[in-house]
Write an enzyme that holds these catalytic residues in place. Structure first.
Site, PDB file in Angstrom:
ATOM      1  N   ASP A   9       1.610  32.561  10.740  1.00 22.55           N
ATOM      2  CA  ASP A   9       0.663  32.517  11.863  1.00 22.55           C
ATOM      3  C   ASP A   9       0.663  31.183  12.604  1.00 22.55           C
ATOM      4  O   ASP A   9      -0.361  30.768  13.160  1.00 22.55           O
ATOM      5  CB  ASP A   9      -0.766  32.851  11.388  1.00 22.55           C
ATOM      6  CG  ASP A   9      -0.811  34.181  10.672  1.00 22.55           C
ATOM      7  OD1 ASP A   9      -0.032  35.072  11.038  1.00 22.55           O
ATOM      8  OD2 ASP A   9      -1.630  34.327   9.736  1.00 22.55           O
ATOM      9  N   GLY A  11       2.322  30.579  15.285  1.00 25.77           N
ATOM     10  CA  GLY A  11       2.447  30.800  16.734  1.00 25.77           C
ATOM     11  C   GLY A  11       3.891  31.105  17.113  1.00 25.77           C
ATOM     12  O   GLY A  11       4.316  30.866  18.251  1.00 25.77           O
ATOM     13  N   LYS A  12       4.629  31.674  16.157  1.00 23.59           N
ATOM     14  CA  LYS A  12       6.049  31.993  16.390  1.00 23.59           C
ATOM     15  C   LYS A  12       6.223  32.942  17.575  1.00 23.59           C
ATOM     16  O   LYS A  12       7.083  32.738  18.434  1.00 23.59           O
ATOM     17  CB  LYS A  12       6.658  32.645  15.128  1.00 23.59           C
ATOM     18  CG  LYS A  12       6.617  31.751  13.902  1.00 23.59           C
ATOM     19  CD  LYS A  12       7.034  32.489  12.658  1.00 23.59           C
ATOM     20  CE  LYS A  12       6.068  33.548  12.185  1.00 23.59           C
ATOM     21  NZ  LYS A  12       4.794  33.061  11.645  1.00 23.59           N
ATOM     22  N   LYS A  14       4.380  33.477  20.185  1.00 24.18           N
ATOM     23  CA  LYS A  14       4.182  32.819  21.481  1.00 24.18           C
ATOM     24  C   LYS A  14       5.424  32.029  21.890  1.00 24.18           C
ATOM     25  O   LYS A  14       5.874  32.116  23.039  1.00 24.18           O
ATOM     26  CB  LYS A  14       2.951  31.876  21.416  1.00 24.18           C
ATOM     27  CG  LYS A  14       2.889  31.030  22.673  1.00 24.18           C
ATOM     28  CD  LYS A  14       1.768  30.034  22.781  1.00 24.18           C
ATOM     29  CE  LYS A  14       2.150  29.109  23.948  1.00 24.18           C
ATOM     30  NZ  LYS A  14       1.081  28.268  24.423  1.00 24.18           N
ATOM     31  N   GLY A  36       2.264  39.648  12.172  1.00 26.55           N
ATOM     32  CA  GLY A  36       1.495  39.944  13.380  1.00 26.55           C
ATOM     33  C   GLY A  36       1.747  38.798  14.335  1.00 26.55           C
ATOM     34  O   GLY A  36       1.315  37.678  14.078  1.00 26.55           O
ATOM     35  N   HIS A  37       2.530  39.048  15.366  1.00 32.15           N
ATOM     36  CA  HIS A  37       2.897  37.995  16.319  1.00 32.15           C
ATOM     37  C   HIS A  37       2.169  38.241  17.639  1.00 32.15           C
ATOM     38  O   HIS A  37       2.344  39.285  18.261  1.00 32.15           O
ATOM     39  CB  HIS A  37       4.424  37.968  16.514  1.00 32.15           C
ATOM     40  CG  HIS A  37       5.161  37.596  15.257  1.00 32.15           C
ATOM     41  ND1 HIS A  37       6.525  37.539  15.165  1.00 32.15           N
ATOM     42  CD2 HIS A  37       4.696  37.246  14.025  1.00 32.15           C
ATOM     43  CE1 HIS A  37       6.865  37.174  13.936  1.00 32.15           C
ATOM     44  NE2 HIS A  37       5.776  37.002  13.232  1.00 32.15           N
ATOM     45  N   GLN A 220       6.468  35.389   8.902  1.00 32.13           N
ATOM     46  CA  GLN A 220       5.807  34.619   7.843  1.00 32.13           C
ATOM     47  C   GLN A 220       6.119  33.122   8.025  1.00 32.13           C
ATOM     48  O   GLN A 220       6.398  32.703   9.140  1.00 32.13           O
ATOM     49  CB  GLN A 220       6.220  35.108   6.443  1.00 32.13           C
ATOM     50  CG  GLN A 220       5.676  36.486   6.068  1.00 32.13           C
ATOM     51  CD  GLN A 220       6.418  37.636   6.717  1.00 32.13           C
ATOM     52  OE1 GLN A 220       7.623  37.737   6.629  1.00 32.13           O
ATOM     53  NE2 GLN A 220       5.692  38.516   7.369  1.00 32.13           N
ATOM     54  N   GLY A 328      -3.201  22.098  19.079  1.00 32.29           N
ATOM     55  CA  GLY A 328      -3.852  20.793  19.105  1.00 32.29           C
ATOM     56  C   GLY A 328      -5.202  20.885  19.814  1.00 32.29           C
ATOM     57  O   GLY A 328      -6.133  20.130  19.512  1.00 32.29           O
TER      58      GLY A 328
HETATM   59  P1  GDP Z   1       2.615  34.123  14.508  1.00 34.53           P
HETATM   60  O1  GDP Z   1       2.428  35.130  13.439  1.00 34.53           O
HETATM   61  O2  GDP Z   1       3.307  32.888  14.035  1.00 34.53           O
HETATM   62  O3  GDP Z   1       3.274  34.688  15.741  1.00 34.53           O
HETATM   63  O4  GDP Z   1       1.160  33.664  14.939  1.00 34.53           O
HETATM   64  P2  GDP Z   1      -0.124  34.619  15.156  1.00 34.53           P
HETATM   65  O5  GDP Z   1       0.021  35.331  16.440  1.00 34.53           O
HETATM   66  O6  GDP Z   1      -0.407  35.426  13.957  1.00 34.53           O
HETATM   67  O7  GDP Z   1      -1.276  33.527  15.194  1.00 34.53           O
HETATM   68  C1  GDP Z   1      -1.300  32.519  16.136  1.00 34.53           C
HETATM   69  C2  GDP Z   1      -2.630  32.621  16.907  1.00 34.53           C
HETATM   70  O8  GDP Z   1      -2.853  31.429  17.610  1.00 34.53           O
HETATM   71  C3  GDP Z   1      -2.615  33.714  17.941  1.00 34.53           C
HETATM   72  O9  GDP Z   1      -3.908  34.240  18.053  1.00 34.53           O
HETATM   73  C4  GDP Z   1      -2.212  32.995  19.213  1.00 34.53           C
HETATM   74  O10 GDP Z   1      -2.677  33.637  20.392  1.00 34.53           O
HETATM   75  C5  GDP Z   1      -2.895  31.668  19.021  1.00 34.53           C
HETATM   76  N1  GDP Z   1      -2.234  30.488  19.608  1.00 34.53           N
HETATM   77  C6  GDP Z   1      -0.914  30.208  19.691  1.00 34.53           C
HETATM   78  N2  GDP Z   1      -0.732  28.975  20.196  1.00 34.53           N
HETATM   79  C7  GDP Z   1      -1.965  28.468  20.441  1.00 34.53           C
HETATM   80  C8  GDP Z   1      -2.439  27.213  20.936  1.00 34.53           C
HETATM   81  O11 GDP Z   1      -1.690  26.274  21.243  1.00 34.53           O
HETATM   82  N3  GDP Z   1      -3.802  27.058  21.021  1.00 34.53           N
HETATM   83  C9  GDP Z   1      -4.665  28.040  20.681  1.00 34.53           C
HETATM   84  N4  GDP Z   1      -5.966  27.801  20.792  1.00 34.53           N
HETATM   85  N5  GDP Z   1      -4.248  29.221  20.206  1.00 34.53           N
HETATM   86  C10 GDP Z   1      -2.913  29.433  20.077  1.00 34.53           C
HETATM   87  P1  IMO Z   2       3.345  36.248  10.392  1.00 34.49           P
HETATM   88  O1  IMO Z   2       4.753  36.650  10.721  1.00 34.49           O
HETATM   89  C1  IMO Z   2       0.442  35.025   7.374  1.00 34.49           C
HETATM   90  C2  IMO Z   2       0.894  36.716   3.366  1.00 34.49           C
HETATM   91  C3  IMO Z   2      -0.173  37.692   2.886  1.00 34.49           C
HETATM   92  C4  IMO Z   2      -0.111  37.413   1.393  1.00 34.49           C
HETATM   93  C5  IMO Z   2       1.373  37.183   1.145  1.00 34.49           C
HETATM   94  C6  IMO Z   2       2.125  38.416   0.679  1.00 34.49           C
HETATM   95  O2  IMO Z   2       2.323  36.877  11.270  1.00 34.49           O
HETATM   96  O3  IMO Z   2       3.233  34.769  10.313  1.00 34.49           O
HETATM   97  P2  IMO Z   2       2.882  40.717   1.781  1.00 34.49           P
HETATM   98  O4  IMO Z   2       2.195  41.631   2.738  1.00 34.49           O
HETATM   99  O5  IMO Z   2       4.140  40.138   2.291  1.00 34.49           O
HETATM  100  O6  IMO Z   2       3.006  41.337   0.431  1.00 34.49           O
HETATM  101  O7  IMO Z   2       1.856  39.492   1.575  1.00 34.49           O
HETATM  102  O8  IMO Z   2       1.911  36.750   2.376  1.00 34.49           O
HETATM  103  N1  IMO Z   2       1.526  37.097   4.656  1.00 34.49           N
HETATM  104  C7  IMO Z   2       1.288  36.457   5.815  1.00 34.49           C
HETATM  105  N2  IMO Z   2       0.438  35.468   6.099  1.00 34.49           N
HETATM  106  N3  IMO Z   2       1.266  35.508   8.331  1.00 34.49           N
HETATM  107  C8  IMO Z   2       2.152  36.490   8.051  1.00 34.49           C
HETATM  108  O9  IMO Z   2       3.093  36.896   8.936  1.00 34.49           O
HETATM  109  C9  IMO Z   2       2.163  37.044   6.750  1.00 34.49           C
HETATM  110  N4  IMO Z   2       2.870  38.026   6.143  1.00 34.49           N
HETATM  111  C10 IMO Z   2       2.482  38.033   4.862  1.00 34.49           C
HETATM  112  O10 IMO Z   2      -1.422  37.382   3.439  1.00 34.49           O
HETATM  113  O11 IMO Z   2      -0.777  36.220   1.106  1.00 34.49           O
HETATM  114 MG    MG Z   3       0.889  36.214  12.518  1.00 29.66          MG
END
Ligand code: GDP
Ligand code: IMO
Ligand code: MG
Length: 419
Positions: A9, A11-12, A14, A36-37, A220, A328
């Protein structure tokens, strides 16, 4: 290559979306719908689970690589959502024939396994990821390419029956209707056949030969890597750079840049050690301002300070060439910011990641820096950022020895400073 350096999570999604403009092909290399991206542009938020984050751009090809595990039911849902917002997927989305399929019973095994672990549960997203990779490495899996063979339903039945026995052996109570689950699976398989199944390794290597540029999109984060993460509290795939070679069939010497994404602080969802975790008002504030809730499960993410010991571990394992710092803006308004540069581990000060990060052996040691008050979300140029934020950035760069080339100051595609 674009990958996360923390516990996911970062911010990949984005950053992949922002950089897609300059590339031809975007390919996911591991993980599955546990990811979840999130992408935000033109006032709308989109969350992708299996489909690569380049899908909203015209004339770009998005490929789900062989290293990914696909749940047809979730995949169908993702396609339907994209179609509903007018994304034309024709000749734009391909799936590797070698990608493995998540069966409904894989999800049930995940659930039974977690229930049987009680307080020691991994905190899995329960999407069936671990059990599917178990069948892959155990050489029992069902692959996308099998769907073109006449006997795939027999393979499905055999695997399903084996799974049902395994589920019983956990001795836990879970309710399910296998007929309904199977029918839903079959129906989704028919639906996803509208996406072309390809020999993706040939496609990638031919494309490279013809001068095309590819983004390998990770899911991840490095600390969830099956080998180098906080085992057993990890996911079941190679989330680190090597995973892009096995997950796409692209040789390591074809990889030019490894862009490592990290938040200006740290989050983690699910169980497992997290040395810099905050349990106080600052942690709550980061959670609230950063809207730190899982994009896949909605669970609150645990929040804490930036951990440079862990970050450098990830940078080394991945061979990161450029860094992207995210969020930031979320730290704006904090008078003081802490940053972990050492651990006290079994009484000694160390600056590398030890075998276990369990808190009984390990205490984070911090340096303190001045925070920034200003709202930075509309800033377009690096030199306009508050001095204290620039100090924070310099401190990180100097400590890890890699330059920060992307600074994200908000969730929108436009809130991105490329240095
Ligand atoms: P990913 O799984 O690495 O793609 O990241 P996620 O989408 O799960 O989580 C990143 C969250 O941070 C999302 O809700 C984005 O919309 C948000 N996000 C990404 N970059 C920024 C940033 O620079 N500032 C803020 N406030 N939110 C951000
Ligand atoms: P993105 O791509 C954050 C975590 C789960 C759990 C562990 C194992 O959005 O960054 P699994 O479902 O793989 O058996 O879970 O890994 N986890 C993540 N945490 N972002 C993710 O993906 C994740 N995918 C799995 O919360 O701790
Ligand atoms: Mg995510």
């Amino acid at each position: 290559m674009i990958l996360g350096l923390q516990w996911g999570d970062e911010g990949k999604g984005k950053i992949v979306d922002v950089l897609t403009r300059d590339y031809d092909i975007i390919a996911r290399f591991q993980g599955g719908p546990n990811a979840g991206h999130t992408l935000i542009f033109d006032g709308t938020k989109h969350v992708l689970h299996t489909i690569p984050s380049g899908i909203f751009h015209d004339k770009k090809i998005n490929v789900v690589g062989n290293g990914v595990v696909i749940d047809p039911v979730i995949f169908k849902n993702e396609i339907e959502k994209l179609k509903a917002v007018g994304v034309d997927l024709k000749n734009k989305l391909f799936i590797s024939k070698k990608a493995h399929l998540i069966l409904p019973t894989h999800r049930l095994i995940d659930k039974a396994s977690e229930l049987s672990k009680g307080t020691k549960k991994i905190g899995s997203t329960l999407k069936g990821i671990g059990p599917t990779y178990m069948d892959k490495t155990g050489r029992n899996g069902l692959r996308v390419g099998d769907l073109s063979e006449d006997d795939w339903m027999i393979k499905y039945d055999n695997l399903k029956n084996k799974h049902l026995n395994l589920i019983r052996s956990f001795n836990v109570d879970i309710d399910f209707d296998i007929e309904e689950l199977s029918n839903n699976f079959f129906e989704s398989i028919e639906y996803i056949k509208q996406v072309k199944f390809i020999d993706s390794e040939h496609f990638f290597n031919e494309s490279l030969k013809n001068g095309k540029k590819i983004i390998a999109e990770g899911a991840q984060g490095s600390l969830l890597d099956i080998d180098f993460g906080t085992y057993p509290y990890v996911t079941s795939s190679t989330t680190t750079a090597a995973g892009a070679s096995t997950g796409l069939g692209i040789a390591p010497n074809k990889i030019d840049d490894v862009i490592g994404i990290f938040k200006a602080y740290t989050t983690r969802v699910g169980s497992g050690p997290f040395p810099t975790e905050l349990f106080d008002d600052i942690g709550n504030r980061i959670s609230k301002v950063g809207n730190e809730f899982g994009a896949t499960t909605g669970r609150p993410r645990r929040c804490g300070w930036l951990d440079l010991v862990a970050l450098r571990h990830s940078i080394i394992i991945n061979g990161v060439t450029k860094l992207a710092i995210m969020k930031g803006d979320v730290l704006s308004g904090l008078k003081k910011i802490k940053i972990c540069t050492k651990y006290r581990y079994k009484g000694e000060l160390i600056d590398y990641l030890p075998y276990s990060l369990e808190s009984k052996n390990l205490e984070p040691i911090y340096e303190e820096m001045s925070g920034w008050d200003d709202d930075i979300t509309a800033i377009k140029n690096m030199e306009d950022l508050p001095k204290t934020f620039l100090n924070y950035i310099s401190f990180i760069q100097d400590w890890v020895g890699v330059q920060i080339k992307i600074i994200s100051v908000g969730p929108d595609r436009k809130q991105t400073i490329i240095v």
